[in-house]
Design a protein around this motif. Structure first.
Motif, PDB file in Angstrom:
ATOM      1  N   SER A 287     -71.032 -25.084 -59.549  1.00 19.98           N
ATOM      2  CA  SER A 287     -70.244 -26.217 -59.430  1.00 19.98           C
ATOM      3  C   SER A 287     -69.185 -25.959 -60.754  1.00 19.98           C
ATOM      4  O   SER A 287     -68.036 -26.247 -60.222  1.00 19.98           O
ATOM      5  N   LEU A 288     -69.647 -25.778 -61.820  1.00 22.22           N
ATOM      6  CA  LEU A 288     -68.742 -25.431 -63.034  1.00 22.22           C
ATOM      7  C   LEU A 288     -67.750 -24.477 -62.649  1.00 22.22           C
ATOM      8  O   LEU A 288     -66.376 -24.693 -63.022  1.00 22.22           O
TER       9      LEU A 288
ATOM     10  N   GLN B 121     -66.547 -23.426 -59.994  1.00 23.58           N
ATOM     11  CA  GLN B 121     -65.734 -24.097 -58.894  1.00 23.58           C
ATOM     12  C   GLN B 121     -64.618 -24.963 -59.492  1.00 23.58           C
ATOM     13  O   GLN B 121     -63.404 -24.977 -59.035  1.00 23.58           O
ATOM     14  N   PHE B 122     -65.091 -25.965 -60.189  1.00 27.35           N
ATOM     15  CA  PHE B 122     -64.180 -26.846 -61.141  1.00 27.35           C
ATOM     16  C   PHE B 122     -63.307 -26.006 -62.049  1.00 27.35           C
ATOM     17  O   PHE B 122     -61.977 -26.235 -61.816  1.00 27.35           O
ATOM     18  N   VAL B 123     -63.743 -24.755 -62.684  1.00 27.63           N
ATOM     19  CA  VAL B 123     -62.704 -24.172 -63.487  1.00 27.63           C
ATOM     20  C   VAL B 123     -61.810 -23.322 -62.599  1.00 27.63           C
ATOM     21  O   VAL B 123     -60.224 -23.538 -62.800  1.00 27.63           O
TER      22      VAL B 123
ATOM     23  N   GLY C 225     -60.599 -24.373 -59.790  1.00 27.30           N
ATOM     24  CA  GLY C 225     -59.639 -25.384 -59.028  1.00 27.30           C
ATOM     25  C   GLY C 225     -58.724 -25.819 -60.281  1.00 27.30           C
ATOM     26  O   GLY C 225     -57.385 -25.723 -59.636  1.00 27.30           O
ATOM     27  N   PHE C 226     -58.959 -26.039 -61.362  1.00 22.16           N
ATOM     28  CA  PHE C 226     -57.812 -26.301 -62.372  1.00 22.16           C
ATOM     29  C   PHE C 226     -57.020 -25.174 -62.749  1.00 22.16           C
ATOM     30  O   PHE C 226     -55.888 -25.393 -62.883  1.00 22.16           O
TER      31      PHE C 226
ATOM     32  N   HIS D 170     -62.425 -19.898 -67.689  1.00 19.40           N
ATOM     33  CA  HIS D 170     -63.335 -21.047 -68.083  1.00 19.40           C
ATOM     34  C   HIS D 170     -62.673 -21.910 -69.396  1.00 19.40           C
ATOM     35  O   HIS D 170     -62.582 -23.029 -69.361  1.00 19.40           O
TER      36      HIS D 170
ATOM     37  N   SER E  29     -59.512 -24.057 -68.293  1.00 20.61           N
ATOM     38  CA  SER E  29     -59.728 -25.293 -67.424  1.00 20.61           C
ATOM     39  C   SER E  29     -59.757 -26.535 -68.626  1.00 20.61           C
ATOM     40  O   SER E  29     -59.102 -27.760 -68.305  1.00 20.61           O
TER      41      SER E  29
ATOM     42  N   THR F 223     -56.566 -29.122 -69.618  1.00 23.12           N
ATOM     43  CA  THR F 223     -56.904 -30.496 -69.536  1.00 23.12           C
ATOM     44  C   THR F 223     -56.703 -31.472 -70.853  1.00 23.12           C
ATOM     45  O   THR F 223     -56.022 -32.527 -70.840  1.00 23.12           O
TER      46      THR F 223
END
Length: 225
Positions: free
Chosen positions: A44-45, A47-49, A51-52, A88, A91, A95
């Motif tokens: 999930s990490l 996928q988050f990376v 995405g951003f 990595h 992201s 932010t």
């Protein structure tokens, strides 16, 4: 017309903005579809990376994901590890930069110096957090996780933010939050930071300072075994 004026004209052109918005939306749609359909086993990490990374850099981020982040890559390499690593970092730092600049200008009405200090601080905070959090989830103590993050990420974050914040001030230093250039200059500067920090991450992995993110192809193999 100089480079600065040319970029400012492009970044405030309605046709360009509409086209870029459509391309980013399409890139995000492709990413979400591929993650759900072909690469749901990615952590999930990551996928988050991704995405951003795609949100901030559109098709460039998607190209990086396709090159280095899918379980279907035919082999891993130093350059692929480097792009996963810089994404990595990106992201988290991205932010922090978005929040820092928005808060500095919109909430505190800081001038350039205050904006730079707050933005750098939040970029470091979120950049380190992207390393510290996963390490602590794996059972590493806070002190060790903080040292590992400082040792492995500081060079990458520093180069990324010097280039990104410097580019943003150069392009949109006089813009307010109500100006289109405030936001488009920020997005453009983020991508410049990503590109600048990419070879830094490759070098850090080559020198053994960073291990690099796990080969996603191994995840696919493990899931299929």
């Amino acid at each position: 017309m100089g480079l600065q004026q040319t970029l400012q004209n492009v970044l405030t052109n309605p046709t360009f903005l509409a086209a870029w918005g459509a391309v980013v939306a399409a890139s995000l749609a492709v990413l979400v579809w591929d993650l759900r359909t072909n690469n749901s086993e990615l952590k999930s990490l990551m996928q988050f990376v991704w995405g951003f990374t795609v949100l901030y850099s559109g098709p460039f981020g998607l190209a990086g994901y396709w090159y280095s982040g899918r379980t279907q890559i035919d082999h891993d390499s130093l350059w692929r590890k480097g792009f996963r690593s810089v994404s990595h970092c990106y992201s988290g730092c991205g932010t922090g930069e978005v929040l820092g600049i928005s808060m500095a200008i919109g909430l505190f009405a800081f001038k350039t110096t205050g904006t730079v200090i707050l933005t750098f601080s939040l970029a470091y905070f979120f950049g380190y957090a992207m390393t510290v959090g996963p390490l602590m989830q794996e059972g590493v103590g806070l002190r060790e996780a903080l040292w590992d993050a400082f040792y492995s990420e500081t060079a990458s974050i520093t180069v990324m933010e010097i280039v990104a914040i410097g580019t943003d001030i150069w392009l949109a230093g006089e813009a307010g939050m109500g100006d289109v250039l405030f936001w488009t200059g920020l997005v453009f500067s983020l991508t410049m930071g990503l590109l600048a920090a990419y070879p830094v991450n490759v070098a850090l992995i080559r020198l053994g300072v960073k291990e690099g993110m796990m080969n996603p192809a191994k995840m696919g193999t493990e899931m299929g075994s």
